[in-house]
Design an enzyme around this catalytic site. Structure first.
Site, PDB file in Angstrom:
ATOM      1  CG  ASN A 123      -2.241   9.726   7.402  1.00 28.32           C
ATOM      2  OD1 ASN A 123      -3.196   9.142   7.634  1.00 28.32           O
ATOM      3  ND2 ASN A 123      -1.585  10.227   8.333  1.00 28.32           N
ATOM      4  CG  HIS A 151      -1.428   5.300  -0.164  1.00 25.29           C
ATOM      5  ND1 HIS A 151      -1.951   5.876   0.818  1.00 25.29           N
ATOM      6  CD2 HIS A 151      -2.365   4.640  -0.883  1.00 25.29           C
ATOM      7  CE1 HIS A 151      -2.873   5.206   0.899  1.00 25.29           C
ATOM      8  NE2 HIS A 151      -3.200   4.494  -0.052  1.00 25.29           N
ATOM      9  NE  ARG A 183      -3.948   1.739   2.280  1.00 28.42           N
ATOM     10  CZ  ARG A 183      -4.303   2.509   3.259  1.00 28.42           C
ATOM     11  NH1 ARG A 183      -3.624   2.578   4.263  1.00 28.42           N
ATOM     12  NH2 ARG A 183      -5.126   3.397   3.277  1.00 28.42           N
TER      13      ARG A 183
HETATM   14  C1  HEM Z   1      -8.800   1.073  -6.448  1.00 25.48           C
HETATM   15  C2  HEM Z   1      -9.160   2.083  -5.247  1.00 25.48           C
HETATM   16  C3  HEM Z   1      -8.611   1.881  -3.884  1.00 25.48           C
HETATM   17  C4  HEM Z   1      -9.487   2.358  -2.843  1.00 25.48           C
HETATM   18  C5  HEM Z   1     -10.902   3.157  -2.765  1.00 25.48           C
HETATM   19  C6  HEM Z   1      -8.687   1.723  -1.494  1.00 25.48           C
HETATM   20  C7  HEM Z   1      -8.647   2.027  -0.422  1.00 25.48           C
HETATM   21  C8  HEM Z   1      -8.324   1.434   0.754  1.00 25.48           C
HETATM   22  C9  HEM Z   1      -8.819   1.588   2.113  1.00 25.48           C
HETATM   23  C10 HEM Z   1      -9.850   2.751   2.448  1.00 25.48           C
HETATM   24  C11 HEM Z   1      -8.054   0.574   2.802  1.00 25.48           C
HETATM   25  C12 HEM Z   1      -7.880   0.689   4.362  1.00 25.48           C
HETATM   26  C13 HEM Z   1      -7.199   1.461   5.109  1.00 25.48           C
HETATM   27  C14 HEM Z   1      -7.309   1.403   6.622  1.00 25.48           C
HETATM   28  O1  HEM Z   1      -8.243   1.295   7.135  1.00 25.48           O
HETATM   29  O2  HEM Z   1      -6.386   1.275   7.347  1.00 25.48           O
HETATM   30  C15 HEM Z   1      -7.008   0.226   1.931  1.00 25.48           C
HETATM   31  C16 HEM Z   1      -6.171  -0.742   2.090  1.00 25.48           C
HETATM   32  C17 HEM Z   1      -5.256  -1.377   1.580  1.00 25.48           C
HETATM   33  N1  HEM Z   1      -4.976  -0.864   0.157  1.00 25.48           N
HETATM   34 FE1  HEM Z   1      -6.210   0.092  -0.778  1.00 25.48          FE
HETATM   35  N2  HEM Z   1      -7.557   1.200  -2.299  1.00 25.48           N
HETATM   36  C18 HEM Z   1      -7.315   1.074  -3.472  1.00 25.48           C
HETATM   37  C19 HEM Z   1      -6.438   0.601  -4.275  1.00 25.48           C
HETATM   38  C20 HEM Z   1      -5.400  -0.062  -3.838  1.00 25.48           C
HETATM   39  C21 HEM Z   1      -4.034  -0.294  -4.451  1.00 25.48           C
HETATM   40  C22 HEM Z   1      -4.114   0.007  -6.164  1.00 25.48           C
HETATM   41  C23 HEM Z   1      -3.373  -0.911  -3.858  1.00 25.48           C
HETATM   42  C24 HEM Z   1      -1.969  -1.423  -4.122  1.00 25.48           C
HETATM   43  C25 HEM Z   1      -1.438  -2.022  -5.297  1.00 25.48           C
HETATM   44  C26 HEM Z   1      -3.974  -0.881  -2.548  1.00 25.48           C
HETATM   45  C27 HEM Z   1      -3.340  -1.635  -1.648  1.00 25.48           C
HETATM   46  C28 HEM Z   1      -4.044  -1.770  -0.274  1.00 25.48           C
HETATM   47  C29 HEM Z   1      -3.497  -2.623   0.782  1.00 25.48           C
HETATM   48  C30 HEM Z   1      -2.366  -3.756   0.761  1.00 25.48           C
HETATM   49  C31 HEM Z   1      -4.230  -2.442   1.824  1.00 25.48           C
HETATM   50  C32 HEM Z   1      -4.161  -3.269   3.369  1.00 25.48           C
HETATM   51  C33 HEM Z   1      -3.244  -1.966   4.100  1.00 25.48           C
HETATM   52  C34 HEM Z   1      -2.748  -2.853   5.593  1.00 25.48           C
HETATM   53  O3  HEM Z   1      -3.208  -3.923   5.929  1.00 25.48           O
HETATM   54  O4  HEM Z   1      -1.946  -2.100   6.058  1.00 25.48           O
HETATM   55  N3  HEM Z   1      -5.134  -0.525  -2.637  1.00 25.48           N
HETATM   56  N4  HEM Z   1      -7.403   0.751   0.755  1.00 25.48           N
HETATM   57  C1  LIG Z   2      -2.118  10.409   9.800  1.00 25.84           C
HETATM   58  O1  LIG Z   2      -2.901  11.765   9.912  1.00 25.84           O
HETATM   59  C2  LIG Z   2      -3.553  11.871  11.096  1.00 25.84           C
HETATM   60  C3  LIG Z   2      -4.112  13.293  11.176  1.00 25.84           C
HETATM   61  O2  LIG Z   2      -3.359  14.238  10.485  1.00 25.84           O
HETATM   62  C4  LIG Z   2      -2.068  12.073  12.107  1.00 25.84           C
HETATM   63  O3  LIG Z   2      -2.565  12.167  13.652  1.00 25.84           O
HETATM   64  C5  LIG Z   2      -1.379  10.489  12.024  1.00 25.84           C
HETATM   65  O4  LIG Z   2      -0.228  10.412  12.982  1.00 25.84           O
HETATM   66  C6  LIG Z   2      -0.960  10.144  10.805  1.00 25.84           C
HETATM   67  N1  LIG Z   2      -0.658   9.057  10.750  1.00 25.84           N
HETATM   68  C7  LIG Z   2       0.638   8.672  10.130  1.00 25.84           C
HETATM   69  C8  LIG Z   2       1.128   7.083   9.912  1.00 25.84           C
HETATM   70  O5  LIG Z   2       1.276   9.317   9.560  1.00 25.84           O
END
Ligand code: HEM
Ligand SMILES: *[C@@H]1O[C@H](CO)[C@@H](O)[C@H](O)[C@H]1NC(C)=O
Ligand SMILES: *[C@@H]1O[C@H](CO)[C@@H](O)[C@H](O)[C@H]1NC(C)=O
Length: 332
Positions: free
Chosen positions: A96, A68, A64
């Site tokens: 973030n 980003h 991820r």
């Molecule tokens: C298509 C649109 C996408 C949306 C709307 C989206 C949105 C999100 C959201 C909301 C989360 C949860 C974050 C959290 O609650 O901590 C997430 C997690 C994640 N996303 Fe996406 N994402 C997208 C595309 C992608 C792409 C292109 C990748 C990588 C190639 C990716 C990789 C991941 C991974 C690996 C996680 C899990 C992160 C973790 O466990 O720390 N995402 N994503």
């Molecule tokens: C993400 O943003 C929030 C609010 O600005 C901040 O408090 C937090 O430390 C940030 N997290 C990371 C991993 O940088």
């Protein structure tokens, strides 16, 4: 030699201009470090493997982070930079989306391993290390192995404000997803393939709570596009007003494995976000979902192609725009 007329001169001028403004990604290549730091790929892979053995969270965190990084200001490790008193950096944007610390740590450990080799010290960019690490975690999680293009420089700018509007949101529909990915030179097919990264990792409950509670402002309503059995399970794991730190697996069946079950889950209406489910529910993307649910080789090939194109987004190869950071979290 014949004299060039005005039109011909104009053509030459235009050709030169085109060469100059060509996307710098043209200069990325495989084996970029073969003379500069010949063992860089195995050094990075060993460091990532060690980190993976300590915690599985390395996998989604690193993948991820790469996404980003590339979508905000290009793949230039600007996401790694820490804020200072004078600059609120990308990673501290309110958008973030809680990037996992283990992704950052993976890159920092791999960079330290690379820099421990005298020949390699300060010769390999953080952006390239992140690219290699993202590739490595995919195969460590059971996904395909592939070769990456290298030669990125690290960016000189990282601001929280630059994140606004650059990242997709979980409530996006297909049009919104397509236009954001198109702005990064990625097709709908690339977007669908890359979305399958959600076969791994976690989401906090608040990112999809609107789908399981009071959907559309109607008390007690559940999003009708969600599998109702799955919705009940989600309610069990994410009670109303749950601690905001609680996160759940995004792939309910094989959360630790990189596989094409993401697409079968979508067929059963078990996409966690609207952005996921819309891929199966929109007739323009459904055929691709069905193909890849049935054929993991076809999916793997599409994923590799899409990751390669993602890795070209906004890369810097000119020293006017980038350098090799000594510390990934601090500008030189
Ligand atoms: C298509 C649109 C996408 C949306 C709307 C989206 C949105 C999100 C959201 C909301 C989360 C949860 C974050 C959290 O609650 O901590 C997430 C997690 C994640 N996303 Fe996406 N994402 C997208 C595309 C992608 C792409 C292109 C990748 C990588 C190639 C990716 C990789 C991941 C991974 C690996 C996680 C899990 C992160 C973790 O466990 O720390 N995402 N994503
Ligand atoms: C993400 O943003 C929030 C609010 O600005 C901040 O408090 C937090 O430390 C940030 N997290 C990371 C991993 O940088
Ligand atoms: C909902 O999920 C279950 C498995 O948990 C599956 O058997 C069922 O077919 C799904 N329903 C729909 C409408 O896809």
């Amino acid at each position: 030699m014949a004299k060039l007329n005005f039109d011909q001169l104009l053509l030459v001028a235009i050709s030169i201009t085109c060469l100059l403004i060509q996307p710098s990604s043209a200069q990325l290549r495989q084996n970029y470090y073969s003379k500069i730091c010949p063992n860089v790929e195995s050094i990075v892979r060993n460091a990532v493997t060690q980190k993976f053995q300590q915690t599985i969270v390395t996998v989604p965190g690193t993948l991820r982070l790469f996404f980003h990084d590339c979508f905000v200001n290009g793949c230039d490790a600007s996401v790694m930079v820490a804020s200072t008193a004078n600059n609120n950096a990308e990673k501290d944007s309110s958008d973030n989306l809680s990037l996992a610390g283990d992704g950052f740590d993976t890159v920092i450990k791999a960079k330290a391993a690379v820099d421990a080799v005298a020949q390699c010290r300060n010769k390999v960019s953080c952006a390239d290390i992140l690219t290699m690490a993202a590739r490595d975690v995919i195969s460590l999680a059971g996904g395909p192995s592939f070769v990456v293009e290298l030669g990125r420089l690290d960016g000189l700018v990282s601001t929280a404000a630059s994140v606004n509007g650059k990242l997709p949101q979980p409530n996006f529909n297909l049009n919104q997803l397509n236009s954001l990915f198109a702005a990064n030179g990625l097709s709908q097919t690339d977007m669908i393939a890359l979305s399958a990264a959600h076969t791994l990792g976690f989401s906090h409950c608040n990112r999809f709570a609107n789908r399981i509670y009071d959907f559309g402002g109607r008390k007690g309503a559940i999003d009708p596009s969600l599998n109702q059995t799955y919705a009940k399970q989600l309610q069990g794991m994410c009670p109303r007003n749950v601690d905001p730190n609680i996160a759940i697996n995004m792939d309910p069946i094989t959360p630790r494995t990189f596989d094409n079950l993401y697409f079968s889950n979508l067929q059963q209406r078990m996409g966690l976000f609207t952005s996921d489910q819309s891929l199966a529910d929109d007739s323009r993307s459904r055929p691709t979902v069905d193909t890849w649910a049935a054929n993991s080789n076809a999916f793997n090939n599409a994923f590799i192609a899409a990751m390669t194109r993602l890795g070209r987004v906004g890369v810097k190869t000119s020293t006017a725009l980038g350098n090799i950071r000594r510390d990934c979290s601090v500008f030189n």
